[in-house]
Design an enzyme around this catalytic site. Sequence first.
Site, PDB file in Angstrom:
ATOM      1  N   ALA A  12      15.445  39.835  32.357  1.00  0.00           N
ATOM      2  CA  ALA A  12      14.569  41.060  31.520  1.00  0.00           C
ATOM      3  C   ALA A  12      13.176  41.181  31.037  1.00  0.00           C
ATOM      4  O   ALA A  12      12.053  41.742  31.057  1.00  0.00           O
ATOM      5  CB  ALA A  12      14.877  41.471  29.392  1.00  0.00           C
ATOM      6  N   GLU A  13      12.604  39.131  31.076  1.00  0.00           N
ATOM      7  CA  GLU A  13      11.692  39.284  31.221  1.00  0.00           C
ATOM      8  C   GLU A  13      10.577  39.544  32.725  1.00  0.00           C
ATOM      9  O   GLU A  13       9.839  40.614  32.705  1.00  0.00           O
ATOM     10  CB  GLU A  13      10.943  37.564  30.680  1.00  0.00           C
ATOM     11  CG  GLU A  13       9.456  37.040  31.229  1.00  0.00           C
ATOM     12  CD  GLU A  13       8.244  37.847  29.758  1.00  0.00           C
ATOM     13  OE1 GLU A  13       9.208  38.682  29.058  1.00  0.00           O
ATOM     14  OE2 GLU A  13       7.351  37.564  30.106  1.00  0.00           O
ATOM     15  N   LYS A  52      25.254  27.976  62.761  1.00  0.00           N
ATOM     16  CA  LYS A  52      24.973  29.164  63.474  1.00  0.00           C
ATOM     17  C   LYS A  52      25.627  30.345  62.648  1.00  0.00           C
ATOM     18  O   LYS A  52      26.564  30.814  62.517  1.00  0.00           O
ATOM     19  CB  LYS A  52      26.510  29.229  64.597  1.00  0.00           C
ATOM     20  CG  LYS A  52      25.815  30.355  65.777  1.00  0.00           C
ATOM     21  CD  LYS A  52      25.902  30.068  66.895  1.00  0.00           C
ATOM     22  CE  LYS A  52      25.801  31.486  67.986  1.00  0.00           C
ATOM     23  NZ  LYS A  52      25.560  32.594  67.288  1.00  0.00           N
ATOM     24  N   LYS A  59      31.031  26.672  69.209  1.00  0.00           N
ATOM     25  CA  LYS A  59      31.485  27.715  68.131  1.00  0.00           C
ATOM     26  C   LYS A  59      32.746  26.951  67.361  1.00  0.00           C
ATOM     27  O   LYS A  59      33.579  25.870  68.190  1.00  0.00           O
ATOM     28  CB  LYS A  59      32.294  29.360  69.565  1.00  0.00           C
ATOM     29  CG  LYS A  59      30.728  29.534  70.070  1.00  0.00           C
ATOM     30  CD  LYS A  59      30.333  30.341  68.575  1.00  0.00           C
ATOM     31  CE  LYS A  59      30.003  31.198  68.355  1.00  0.00           C
ATOM     32  NZ  LYS A  59      29.908  32.591  70.136  1.00  0.00           N
ATOM     33  N   CYS A  86      56.315  54.902  42.415  1.00  0.00           N
ATOM     34  CA  CYS A  86      56.275  53.515  42.014  1.00  0.00           C
ATOM     35  C   CYS A  86      57.094  52.741  42.857  1.00  0.00           C
ATOM     36  O   CYS A  86      58.063  53.129  41.988  1.00  0.00           O
ATOM     37  CB  CYS A  86      55.943  53.215  40.785  1.00  0.00           C
ATOM     38  SG  CYS A  86      56.086  51.839  40.465  1.00  0.00           S
ATOM     39  N   CYS A 145      58.447  50.936  39.045  1.00  0.00           N
ATOM     40  CA  CYS A 145      59.002  51.535  37.558  1.00  0.00           C
ATOM     41  C   CYS A 145      59.312  52.763  37.880  1.00  0.00           C
ATOM     42  O   CYS A 145      59.484  54.362  37.091  1.00  0.00           O
ATOM     43  CB  CYS A 145      57.708  51.570  36.721  1.00  0.00           C
ATOM     44  SG  CYS A 145      56.228  52.888  36.693  1.00  0.00           S
ATOM     45  N   CYS A 200      50.073  55.044  40.328  1.00  0.00           N
ATOM     46  CA  CYS A 200      50.828  54.272  39.134  1.00  0.00           C
ATOM     47  C   CYS A 200      50.228  55.530  38.531  1.00  0.00           C
ATOM     48  O   CYS A 200      49.675  54.774  37.548  1.00  0.00           O
ATOM     49  CB  CYS A 200      51.601  53.389  38.956  1.00  0.00           C
ATOM     50  SG  CYS A 200      52.564  53.178  37.707  1.00  0.00           S
TER      51      CYS A 200
END
Length: 812
Positions: free
Chosen positions: A30-31, A120, A320, A442, A445, A460
Site C-alpha cells: 500500500a505504501e 538453460k 539437455k 453427473c 450424483c 454439476c
Amino acid sequence: MKQRIDELTAQLNRYAYEYYTLDAPSVPDAEYDRLFRELEALEAAYPEYRLPDSPTQRVGGEPLPEFQSVRHRIPMLSLSNAFSPQNEDGVFDHSEMLAFDERVRNGLGGETPEYVIEPKFDGLAISLTYENGLLVQAATRGDGVSGEDVTRNVKTIANIPLRLHGGDVPEFLEVRGEVLMLKADFIRLNEFQTVNNQKLFANPRNAAAGSLRQLDSKITAKRRLHFFAYSIAEQQGGKTLHTHFDELVLLKTLGFSLPDGNYNVFPNIGSVLAFYEAMQHKRPSLLYEIDGMVIKVNSLAQQETLGFISRAPRWAVAHKFPAEEALTQVEAIDVQVGRTGAVTPVARLKPVFVGGVTVTNVTLHNEGEAQRKDVRVGDTVVVRRAGDVIPEIVRVVFERRPMKHAATQSNPQGDLFGAITEARPSENQVPLHPQYRLPDTCPICSSDIEKEEGEAVARCSGGMLCAAQRAQSLIHFASRKAMDIDGLGDKQIEALVAQNLVQHFADLYRLDIPTLQKMKENAESSETMPSENPATALSDEAPTGKTAKKQPVKWAQNILEGIENSRRPELARFLFALGIRHVGERTAKSLAQAFGSLETVRLAPEPLLACLPDIGNIVARSIAHFFAQSEQQRQIDELLAAGVTPQTQAITLPLARYAAPEKWLARLPGFKISETKATALWELSGQSVSGLLTDKALPAEWQNWRNQAENHRLLQNIEQFLAAMPSENDSGNTAAESPAAGKTFVLTGTLPTLKRDQAQAMIEAAGGKVSGSVSKKTDFLVAGEAAGSKLEKANALGITVLDENALLALLG
Ligand code: IVH
C-alpha cells in the site's frame, strides 16, 4: 518539485528491486502504491521533470503499429547440444559431455579448464543495452543477426533494472539473458484465460513469447514476465573482467536477477556432471522452467582461444535434460467433479514415463478444449510434462486413430461389425469413436450437468447432493452470511463429511453429542483428517493425552447450540444457504422480497423469476431448475421436517410492479418475442392466461408453442401462480408505498448510530436498492462522517444527499 520527483523515482525503484529481485520487500504494498500515485500525479503536472528510469513506464504505453528491426552489434549465437541418456536404473551415460570436455582440453593444448554450469532457461533470449547506466534498448534474438525492438515491453518487466545499480557502472553495457514466465504465473494466466473463454497457452515459453511480442505494451505489463541475465556481450568502462563468473557477479551487483543457488564454478567435468544430475532432480521444484544446463568455460581468455564453429561457441554446450514428450494411448475419457461442482473431462492414459514421472491421467480442461484438440477414446497422443507443470496432451496423432468402415451406403458389402483396421485415409473409413461430449448428468450424483452459454466450464447442479461438493456446500450453508451457524468450523464440517456423518443439510439438525465425539475421535486418529494439527484444531482444551476425550464436551455443546440457533433463518439467508448457482446474497434478498415465503419461491415459474430486477434469464433458469429437481425438493422438505423454519416476510417487491404480462411473455423459454409483440399477443388473448392457453384465433406460431405439453404446463403454472399471489393493492403493505421503494441509494461515510448493513437492510425492507457507486442512476446519497469522493460526485451530479435523520424520516 523536481527534487521530489527525483526522490520518488529512486525510492520506488529501490522498493521494486527489493521486492522483485531480492524477494525481500521493505515496505507494504500500500505504501508503494501511495508513493507511485504521488509520482504519477507529479509527472502529469511536470512532464519535463520525468526521469528516463521512472517506474511509471512499467505500466506500458500506447500500442505500436509494428516493431522496428534492430541489428545486433554482436550476433546472438546458439549453443550446440549434448544429451546424457539414462538407462532403466537411472544411470546416466555422459559420453557426449566427456567428449565435449576432451575437445575443450585439446583446444587448450592439454590445460584443464574451470567450468561454470548454469540453468538453460526455457524462455526467449533478449539483449539489453545500457548507456551510462540507463536502459536504452531491448531487442529479441530474431535470426541472431537482427531482432525486434521490444524496449517498451521490456521496460514493463519488473525485475529488469531501468537504471543500473552501484557506483562502478560501465559507460556502455550489453546484457544478454532470458525472458520467461514463472510456472505459477503461467498457471494463473491459463486459469484467467479459461474463465474468460480465451485460448490457453501450451507452456510457459509460449506464454512468455506471446506476452512479450505484444504491440500493446499494456498487455505485456499485465502478464508478469521475469528476466534472468546470463552473460555480458559487450562492456565499455567499469571493472575489468577475467572470467564468466566475474560477469555473473557484476550482473548481480548491477541489479539483475540470477538463478541463485543454481549456478556454480567447478574445477573439472566430473563435478560439473554431479551438479547436472542434482539439478535434474531439483528441476521440478524450480519456480521456472529449464530444459537443461549450460556448461561454459570460465576463463574469458580460454574462451577466446577456443573460438567458434559455425554459429556456436566451442567453449560452451547446452546439456539437455531427457525428452519430456512421449506417445501413449487414451484408454477412456472420464469426468471429474471438483469441490465447487466444476466438471472436467480427464483422459485416462496407458501409463507412460515422461519428464521423470509416470503419467496416467491428464486433464482436458473442458469440453471445448477436448473438442479443439479432438481427443477421442483409442487415440494415440503426444503427452508432455514440463518440470512440475501438470502433464498435458499436446496433440493427437491422427494417422493412428482407430477407424471403422463407414455406413453401408458407401460400402455396399457392409462390414456389420465395424471392424477396426489400420487407419489409412480412405473414403469409406470413419473414426471408430465419435467426437467427445460431456455427459448430461453427473457421474457421482446423477444431477444435471449444466453449461451456460458463453461459459467454458460446465457444472454439476447437485450441490449438497453430490459427494464431491458436499463439504463445500455445507461450509457455505453454515457460513456467516448464510445460516450463520456459530461454532461449526470448516474443519469440523470436513470431518463430518469425510466420515459420512452428514449427507444432507437436514442431518446437521439431527447431530448429537455422542456423534460429534465420535467424529472428533475418528478425526484425531486418522491421518487423512484435513487439518495440520487435528488434536488442537478440534479441541477446546490443550491436548492432555487420552483423558482429553473424556473431558467435558463444551465444544460439542457449542456446536449444537449454534445449530439450534440457526433454526429460524430469515428467508433470504435460507435461500442463499441452499447454494443455488448464481444466487448470491443480493438475488436471495430480491427473491425473499418478491415472494415473501419459501413455498412461493419454490413454485415461482421461470419467466416470472426472469422479470425480477437483477435476475436475468440465466439466473431464473438456474433457480427454476434447482427447485424442479426432485432430489433438491426432498432435501428442502427434510430440512423443514427437521424443524428449520425460514421466516416469512412482507412482500416489498410485488410482482405486479415488474412482471406485467408483456414482460413475462417476452421471457418464455423457447419462444422469442419482443415486449411490443407480446403486448399485442396479450391483447389478442383477451388479457387472460386462459385465453393464451385456449384461444384458437391466436397466431399459429403461438399455438404451436403453447400446444407442446411442457409449455402448456408452464402457462398453467403461471396462471395458478399469479392467481395465488396477492396483487399490489391488496398486499396491505405500507412498504410498497414508501417513497424509498424502487429508488437507488448509495451509502458513504460513518453514520452516527446506524451500521452500514443496518441502514442497507432498512432501505431494502422499504423496497429500495443499495448500490456501491454514485452514478446518474443514483436517487439518494446517504452521507455520514468523513464522506469523501462519493459526496463530491453526488453534489456534482445534483443528487439528493441525506443524513441519518433524513434517511430515517424518508423510511418512515
Ligand atoms: S549463452 C553463445 N546461457 O539458449 C552462447 N544461453 O542456444 C549464447 N539460453 O536462445 C547463449 N539459458 O537464450 C546461454 N544460461 C544460458 C542460457 C542460454 C538459455 C538460450 C539462449 C538462446 C539459446 C542458445
